[in-house]
Write a protein that holds these residues in place. Structure first.
Motif, PDB file in Angstrom:
ATOM      1  N   UNK A  51       0.837  -1.208   0.000  1.00  6.24           N
ATOM      2  CA  UNK A  51       0.000   0.000   0.000  1.00  6.24           C
ATOM      3  C   UNK A  51       0.872   1.258   0.000  1.00  6.24           C
ATOM      4  N   UNK A  52       2.013   1.219   0.697  1.00  7.81           N
ATOM      5  CA  UNK A  52       2.887   2.392   0.721  1.00  7.81           C
ATOM      6  C   UNK A  52       3.653   2.561  -0.588  1.00  7.81           C
ATOM      7  N   UNK A  53       3.987   1.462  -1.237  1.00  6.35           N
ATOM      8  CA  UNK A  53       4.628   1.552  -2.554  1.00  6.35           C
ATOM      9  C   UNK A  53       3.666   2.203  -3.549  1.00  6.35           C
ATOM     10  N   UNK A  54       2.398   1.843  -3.435  1.00  9.57           N
ATOM     11  CA  UNK A  54       1.360   2.425  -4.295  1.00  9.57           C
ATOM     12  C   UNK A  54       1.229   3.929  -4.035  1.00  9.57           C
ATOM     13  N   UNK A  55       1.236   4.302  -2.757  1.00 10.86           N
ATOM     14  CA  UNK A  55       1.130   5.720  -2.383  1.00 10.86           C
ATOM     15  C   UNK A  55       2.348   6.489  -2.898  1.00 10.86           C
ATOM     16  N   UNK A  56       3.511   5.872  -2.821  1.00  8.36           N
ATOM     17  CA  UNK A  56       4.756   6.475  -3.293  1.00  8.36           C
ATOM     18  C   UNK A  56       4.685   6.742  -4.796  1.00  8.36           C
ATOM     19  N   UNK A  57       4.149   5.779  -5.521  1.00  2.97           N
ATOM     20  CA  UNK A  57       4.016   5.910  -6.971  1.00  2.97           C
ATOM     21  C   UNK A  57       3.074   7.054  -7.326  1.00  2.97           C
ATOM     22  N   UNK A  58       1.949   7.156  -6.594  1.00  2.00           N
ATOM     23  CA  UNK A  58       0.993   8.245  -6.846  1.00  2.00           C
ATOM     24  C   UNK A  58       1.642   9.609  -6.571  1.00  2.00           C
ATOM     25  N   UNK A  60       4.838  10.331  -6.651  1.00  2.00           N
ATOM     26  CA  UNK A  60       5.851  10.580  -7.682  1.00  2.00           C
ATOM     27  C   UNK A  60       5.199  11.115  -8.957  1.00  2.00           C
ATOM     28  N   UNK A  61       4.128  10.465  -9.398  1.00  2.00           N
ATOM     29  CA  UNK A  61       3.440  10.898 -10.625  1.00  2.00           C
ATOM     30  C   UNK A  61       2.896  12.327 -10.481  1.00  2.00           C
ATOM     31  N   UNK A  62       2.346  12.618  -9.317  1.00  3.82           N
ATOM     32  CA  UNK A  62       1.799  13.940  -9.051  1.00  3.82           C
ATOM     33  C   UNK A  62       2.899  15.002  -9.123  1.00  3.82           C
ATOM     34  N   UNK A  68       7.103  18.868 -14.837  1.00  2.82           N
ATOM     35  CA  UNK A  68       7.198  18.970 -16.290  1.00  2.82           C
ATOM     36  C   UNK A  68       6.313  20.082 -16.852  1.00  2.82           C
ATOM     37  N   UNK A  69       5.411  20.600 -16.042  1.00  2.00           N
ATOM     38  CA  UNK A  69       4.585  21.707 -16.520  1.00  2.00           C
ATOM     39  C   UNK A  69       5.277  23.050 -16.284  1.00  2.00           C
ATOM     40  N   UNK A  70       6.481  23.003 -15.685  1.00  2.00           N
ATOM     41  CA  UNK A  70       7.225  24.235 -15.419  1.00  2.00           C
ATOM     42  C   UNK A  70       8.372  24.383 -16.412  1.00  2.00           C
ATOM     43  N   UNK A  71       8.809  25.613 -16.612  1.00  2.00           N
ATOM     44  CA  UNK A  71       9.992  25.874 -17.418  1.00  2.00           C
ATOM     45  C   UNK A  71      11.150  25.923 -16.417  1.00  2.00           C
ATOM     46  N   UNK A 152       7.907   9.787 -16.465  1.00  2.00           N
ATOM     47  CA  UNK A 152       6.877   9.310 -15.539  1.00  2.00           C
ATOM     48  C   UNK A 152       7.470   9.009 -14.168  1.00  2.00           C
ATOM     49  N   UNK A 153       8.770   9.251 -13.993  1.00  2.00           N
ATOM     50  CA  UNK A 153       9.393   8.981 -12.694  1.00  2.00           C
ATOM     51  C   UNK A 153      10.493  10.001 -12.432  1.00  2.00           C
TER      52      UNK A 153
END
Length: 176
Positions: A51-58, A60-62, A68-71, A152-153
């Motif tokens: 469950x914590x690995x899943x939270x970590x992935x979320x 990271x993606x966020x 990437x939306x920044x210059x 993506x990471x």
């Protein structure tokens, strides 16, 4: 007539008590079940780690989505703030990861360490960018918005940034 009233009131009270007792028993059962589920997840390190690995992935993606939306050269402070926030979130998870490693589940701690290394690398690259002349801007977001779909990471982000800074450094040394 009086006897009928007493029986009616008695019946209403009895039904109310029974209904209240049943409702209360269901509530107690539900809270006991909730406690059991929570206790089970704590007592099952593999489930807890997953469950914590899943939270970590979320997380990271966020954070990657924000970066990437920044210059990077125009918004270096925002990029640095996002990277700092990512580091802070990883550090908050570290004690649990160390406990899980102690119980024979090292994956979460390994993942945190890898991500922390990539974030640190990205911070160094962004700091290097501050030293470069502003005419050699690294524009992370592009007119072609899907050019960054491969990031993506934190590792992808760090590699992308390193390639960009190397290209800039080569261009800078070629002009001097």
């Amino acid at each position: 007539m009086r006897l009928k009233s007493i029986i009616a009131v008695g019946t209403v009270l009895t039904c109310s008590t029974l209904l209240w007792g049943c409702g209360n028993a269901n509530m107690n059962h539900a809270s006991q079940q909730k406690d059991t589920v929570q206790t089970e997840s704590w007592s099952d390190p593999k489930r807890l780690e997953a469950s914590h690995l899943e939270a970590l992935e979320r997380m990271e993606k966020d954070h990657i989505h924000r970066m990437v939306s920044l210059n990077a050269s125009m918004d270096e402070d925002k990029v640095m703030t996002t990277l700092e926030r990512s580091t802070q979130k990883l550090e908050e998870m570290r004690p649990l990861a160390e406990m899980l490693q102690h119980e024979g589940h090292p994956t979460l701690l390994q993942r945190i360490q890898e991500m922390a290394g990539d974030i640190q690398g990205s911070k160094q690259v962004v700091a290097e960018m501050k030293k470069l002349p502003q005419d050699g801007k690294i524009k992370i977001q592009s007119e072609n918005s899907d050019s960054l779909h491969h990031i993506s990471s934190f590792r992808d982000y760090h590699q992308y940034m390193q390639e960009k800074i190397q290209t800039l450094n080569k261009a800078k040394s070629a002009t001097h």
